[in-house]
Design a protein around this motif. Structure first.
Motif, PDB file in Angstrom:
ATOM      1  N   TYR A 116      -6.789  46.203  49.176  1.00 48.99           N
ATOM      2  CA  TYR A 116      -7.554  45.274  49.012  1.00 48.99           C
ATOM      3  C   TYR A 116      -9.140  45.656  49.164  1.00 48.99           C
ATOM      4  O   TYR A 116      -9.963  45.263  48.213  1.00 48.99           O
ATOM      5  CB  TYR A 116      -7.806  44.125  50.348  1.00 48.99           C
ATOM      6  CG  TYR A 116      -6.379  43.508  50.422  1.00 48.99           C
ATOM      7  CD1 TYR A 116      -5.688  42.966  48.883  1.00 48.99           C
ATOM      8  CD2 TYR A 116      -5.461  43.211  51.460  1.00 48.99           C
ATOM      9  CE1 TYR A 116      -4.474  42.200  49.184  1.00 48.99           C
ATOM     10  CE2 TYR A 116      -4.541  42.763  51.576  1.00 48.99           C
ATOM     11  CZ  TYR A 116      -3.960  42.063  50.324  1.00 48.99           C
ATOM     12  OH  TYR A 116      -2.756  41.216  50.349  1.00 48.99           O
ATOM     13  N   LEU A 117      -9.212  46.879  49.890  1.00 45.30           N
ATOM     14  CA  LEU A 117     -10.748  47.296  50.082  1.00 45.30           C
ATOM     15  C   LEU A 117     -11.140  47.964  48.449  1.00 45.30           C
ATOM     16  O   LEU A 117     -12.294  48.091  48.055  1.00 45.30           O
ATOM     17  CB  LEU A 117     -10.911  48.366  51.135  1.00 45.30           C
ATOM     18  CG  LEU A 117     -10.862  47.712  52.293  1.00 45.30           C
ATOM     19  CD1 LEU A 117     -10.397  48.730  53.518  1.00 45.30           C
ATOM     20  CD2 LEU A 117     -11.981  46.892  52.611  1.00 45.30           C
ATOM     21  N   THR A 118     -10.102  48.687  48.171  1.00 40.85           N
ATOM     22  CA  THR A 118     -10.197  49.312  46.828  1.00 40.85           C
ATOM     23  C   THR A 118     -10.616  48.487  45.661  1.00 40.85           C
ATOM     24  O   THR A 118     -11.405  48.823  44.953  1.00 40.85           O
ATOM     25  CB  THR A 118      -9.092  50.260  46.508  1.00 40.85           C
ATOM     26  OG1 THR A 118      -8.816  51.076  47.480  1.00 40.85           O
ATOM     27  CG2 THR A 118      -9.479  51.059  45.169  1.00 40.85           C
ATOM     28  N   VAL A 163     -11.604  43.810  58.640  1.00 45.63           N
ATOM     29  CA  VAL A 163     -11.597  43.998  57.343  1.00 45.63           C
ATOM     30  C   VAL A 163     -11.665  42.451  56.576  1.00 45.63           C
ATOM     31  O   VAL A 163     -12.467  42.453  55.472  1.00 45.63           O
ATOM     32  CB  VAL A 163     -10.313  44.838  56.775  1.00 45.63           C
ATOM     33  CG1 VAL A 163     -10.068  44.781  55.293  1.00 45.63           C
ATOM     34  CG2 VAL A 163     -10.248  46.229  57.389  1.00 45.63           C
ATOM     35  N   ASN A 164     -10.912  41.639  57.038  1.00 45.53           N
ATOM     36  CA  ASN A 164     -10.807  40.470  56.506  1.00 45.53           C
ATOM     37  C   ASN A 164     -12.130  39.758  56.445  1.00 45.53           C
ATOM     38  O   ASN A 164     -12.486  39.036  55.284  1.00 45.53           O
ATOM     39  CB  ASN A 164      -9.879  39.587  57.253  1.00 45.53           C
ATOM     40  CG  ASN A 164      -9.597  38.174  56.791  1.00 45.53           C
ATOM     41  OD1 ASN A 164      -9.150  37.935  55.377  1.00 45.53           O
ATOM     42  ND2 ASN A 164      -9.874  36.884  57.272  1.00 45.53           N
ATOM     43  N   VAL A 165     -13.007  39.789  57.329  1.00 43.37           N
ATOM     44  CA  VAL A 165     -14.282  39.119  57.387  1.00 43.37           C
ATOM     45  C   VAL A 165     -15.031  39.706  56.059  1.00 43.37           C
ATOM     46  O   VAL A 165     -15.780  38.897  55.485  1.00 43.37           O
ATOM     47  CB  VAL A 165     -14.970  39.634  58.779  1.00 43.37           C
ATOM     48  CG1 VAL A 165     -16.493  39.047  58.691  1.00 43.37           C
ATOM     49  CG2 VAL A 165     -14.367  38.964  59.849  1.00 43.37           C
ATOM     50  N   LEU A 166     -14.880  40.892  56.147  1.00 42.67           N
ATOM     51  CA  LEU A 166     -15.764  41.406  54.766  1.00 42.67           C
ATOM     52  C   LEU A 166     -15.082  41.286  53.701  1.00 42.67           C
ATOM     53  O   LEU A 166     -15.749  40.829  52.419  1.00 42.67           O
ATOM     54  CB  LEU A 166     -15.926  43.182  54.790  1.00 42.67           C
ATOM     55  CG  LEU A 166     -16.818  43.669  53.984  1.00 42.67           C
ATOM     56  CD1 LEU A 166     -18.240  43.208  54.442  1.00 42.67           C
ATOM     57  CD2 LEU A 166     -16.904  45.340  54.234  1.00 42.67           C
ATOM     58  N   LEU A 167     -13.831  41.116  53.407  1.00 44.58           N
ATOM     59  CA  LEU A 167     -13.070  40.499  52.028  1.00 44.58           C
ATOM     60  C   LEU A 167     -13.381  39.009  51.910  1.00 44.58           C
ATOM     61  O   LEU A 167     -13.397  38.627  50.649  1.00 44.58           O
ATOM     62  CB  LEU A 167     -11.624  40.895  52.501  1.00 44.58           C
ATOM     63  CG  LEU A 167     -11.004  42.156  52.531  1.00 44.58           C
ATOM     64  CD1 LEU A 167      -9.380  42.326  52.519  1.00 44.58           C
ATOM     65  CD2 LEU A 167     -11.428  43.060  51.301  1.00 44.58           C
ATOM     66  N   LEU A 225      -6.452  34.916  46.056  1.00 42.85           N
ATOM     67  CA  LEU A 225      -5.096  34.576  46.398  1.00 42.85           C
ATOM     68  C   LEU A 225      -4.568  35.424  47.364  1.00 42.85           C
ATOM     69  O   LEU A 225      -3.516  35.567  47.561  1.00 42.85           O
ATOM     70  CB  LEU A 225      -3.995  34.857  45.118  1.00 42.85           C
ATOM     71  CG  LEU A 225      -4.183  33.748  44.016  1.00 42.85           C
ATOM     72  CD1 LEU A 225      -3.645  34.235  42.793  1.00 42.85           C
ATOM     73  CD2 LEU A 225      -3.549  32.414  44.401  1.00 42.85           C
ATOM     74  N   ILE A 226      -5.444  36.080  48.100  1.00 41.71           N
ATOM     75  CA  ILE A 226      -5.075  36.995  49.295  1.00 41.71           C
ATOM     76  C   ILE A 226      -4.119  36.131  50.188  1.00 41.71           C
ATOM     77  O   ILE A 226      -4.282  35.242  50.889  1.00 41.71           O
ATOM     78  CB  ILE A 226      -6.163  37.494  49.821  1.00 41.71           C
ATOM     79  CG1 ILE A 226      -5.868  38.588  50.795  1.00 41.71           C
ATOM     80  CG2 ILE A 226      -7.105  36.432  50.794  1.00 41.71           C
ATOM     81  CD1 ILE A 226      -6.902  39.623  51.508  1.00 41.71           C
ATOM     82  N   GLY A 227      -2.890  36.787  50.479  1.00 40.59           N
ATOM     83  CA  GLY A 227      -1.975  36.369  51.421  1.00 40.59           C
ATOM     84  C   GLY A 227      -1.293  34.915  51.002  1.00 40.59           C
ATOM     85  O   GLY A 227      -0.620  34.393  51.732  1.00 40.59           O
ATOM     86  N   ALA A 228      -1.396  34.484  49.785  1.00 42.55           N
ATOM     87  CA  ALA A 228      -0.908  33.115  49.430  1.00 42.55           C
ATOM     88  C   ALA A 228       0.503  33.403  49.018  1.00 42.55           C
ATOM     89  O   ALA A 228       1.004  34.405  48.683  1.00 42.55           O
ATOM     90  CB  ALA A 228      -1.409  32.803  47.984  1.00 42.55           C
ATOM     91  N   ASP A 229       1.220  32.510  49.670  1.00 48.32           N
ATOM     92  CA  ASP A 229       2.861  32.658  49.321  1.00 48.32           C
ATOM     93  C   ASP A 229       3.398  32.007  48.089  1.00 48.32           C
ATOM     94  O   ASP A 229       3.124  30.845  47.986  1.00 48.32           O
ATOM     95  CB  ASP A 229       3.583  32.065  50.719  1.00 48.32           C
ATOM     96  CG  ASP A 229       5.003  32.315  50.435  1.00 48.32           C
ATOM     97  OD1 ASP A 229       5.622  32.627  49.666  1.00 48.32           O
ATOM     98  OD2 ASP A 229       5.607  32.167  51.823  1.00 48.32           O
TER      99      ASP A 229
END
Length: 277
Positions: A116-118, A163-167, A225-229
């Motif tokens: 994700y960070l990349t 990390v999630n806060v920055l994403l 869509l991060i974490g979307a099922d």
């Protein structure tokens, strides 16, 4: 520029350099995804002596569809070849094997964050936070190089939150360029939802439950869509160009076809073509 920043090659699973860790370390329960149950630390009955799956080409037909949508993000070879220096869990001590199985899920989470960070660093719109992203990427990379004992003791959840806060900030910056009102459906229950042809461009679907949703022909460009099922979601003819933080496991778990447009970071699953025959 270091490889961990400029590319994703090392964040893709390389089974030839792994000791079949996902087939041993992880548990699974008999369900629509797995034909049998297996506890963590016990080798799958289909794992061969060469650490390869004996039914790899028939996993879906044999009831192991869950295996086809799993991706270690390169954690397997990292743990096998770096963390444990090439020591095979089959030939090492029982303690080494147990520790290796404990470490693998931790490194897998770290490698997913690296993915994700990349991606975030490759988004021009996120330039205002590139310095922070680079620092977090380097910190996460350093964590993957720690000793087995340090990795097991690591508070991955706390690091993931950082990390999630920055994403999230990255997502907001990237989607700000999409004109019009953008839907916020974070964590929404959209299981089986009828979203055929829906305009979801620039929306936030972070952590949304889209299991078996009909997204045929939907516009998902620049959607978070991060974490979307997306299990069994129908992406036929949907446009996911530039979708944010979409991973191969999410795409592999969905249904789609040749008309489904995807970001360059993921590929059309082989089983999509097979289903069309």
């Amino acid at each position: 520029m270091p490889e961990q920043i400029s590319g994703r090659a090392r964040l893709r699973g390389d089974c030839a350099r792994c000791f079949g860790l996902c087939c041993v370390a992880l548990p699974f329960t008999a369900s629509a995804d797995f034909a049998v149950s297996k506890p963590a630390g016990q080798p799958c009955r289909n794992l061969g002596g060469d650490h390869r799956c004996g039914i790899h080409t028939e996993l879906r037909q044999r009831g192991f569809g869950g295996c086809t949508v799993y991706d270690c993000f390169g954690a397997g070879q990292q743990v096998s070849q770096v963390t444990f220096g090439g020591r095979d869990w089959r030939t090492g001590s029982r303690e080494d094997a147990r520790r290796m199985f404990d470490v693998f899920p931790v490194v897998r989470q770290l490698h997913e964050l690296l993915w994700y960070l990349t991606e975030a660093l490759g988004l021009p719109a996120a330039r205002p936070v590139h310095a922070e992203l680079r620092t977090l990427l380097e910190t996460t990379e350093e964590l993957t190089r720690r000793t087995p004992g340090e990795l097991v003791a690591l508070d991955v959840a706390a690091h993931r939150q950082t990390v999630n806060v920055l994403l999230l900030r990255t997502s907001e910056l990237a989607r700000a360029g999409v004109h019009g009102r953008k839907k916020d459906r974070r964590g929404a229950d959209l299981m089986g939802a009828r979203l055929r042809g829906a305009d979801l461009r620039g929306a936030s679907l972070r952590g949304a439950y889209l299991i078996a949703a009909d997204l045929t022909g939907a516009d998902l460009r620049d959607t978070d869509l991060i974490g979307a099922d997306l299990r069994d979601a129908d992406l036929t003819d949907a446009d996911l160009t530039g979708a944010l933080f979409l991973t191969q496991p999410q795409v592999d778990a969905a249904r789609g076809g040749a008309g489904t447009r995807l970001p360059g970071s993921v590929t059309h699953p082989v089983h999509w073509a097979a289903a069309a025959l």
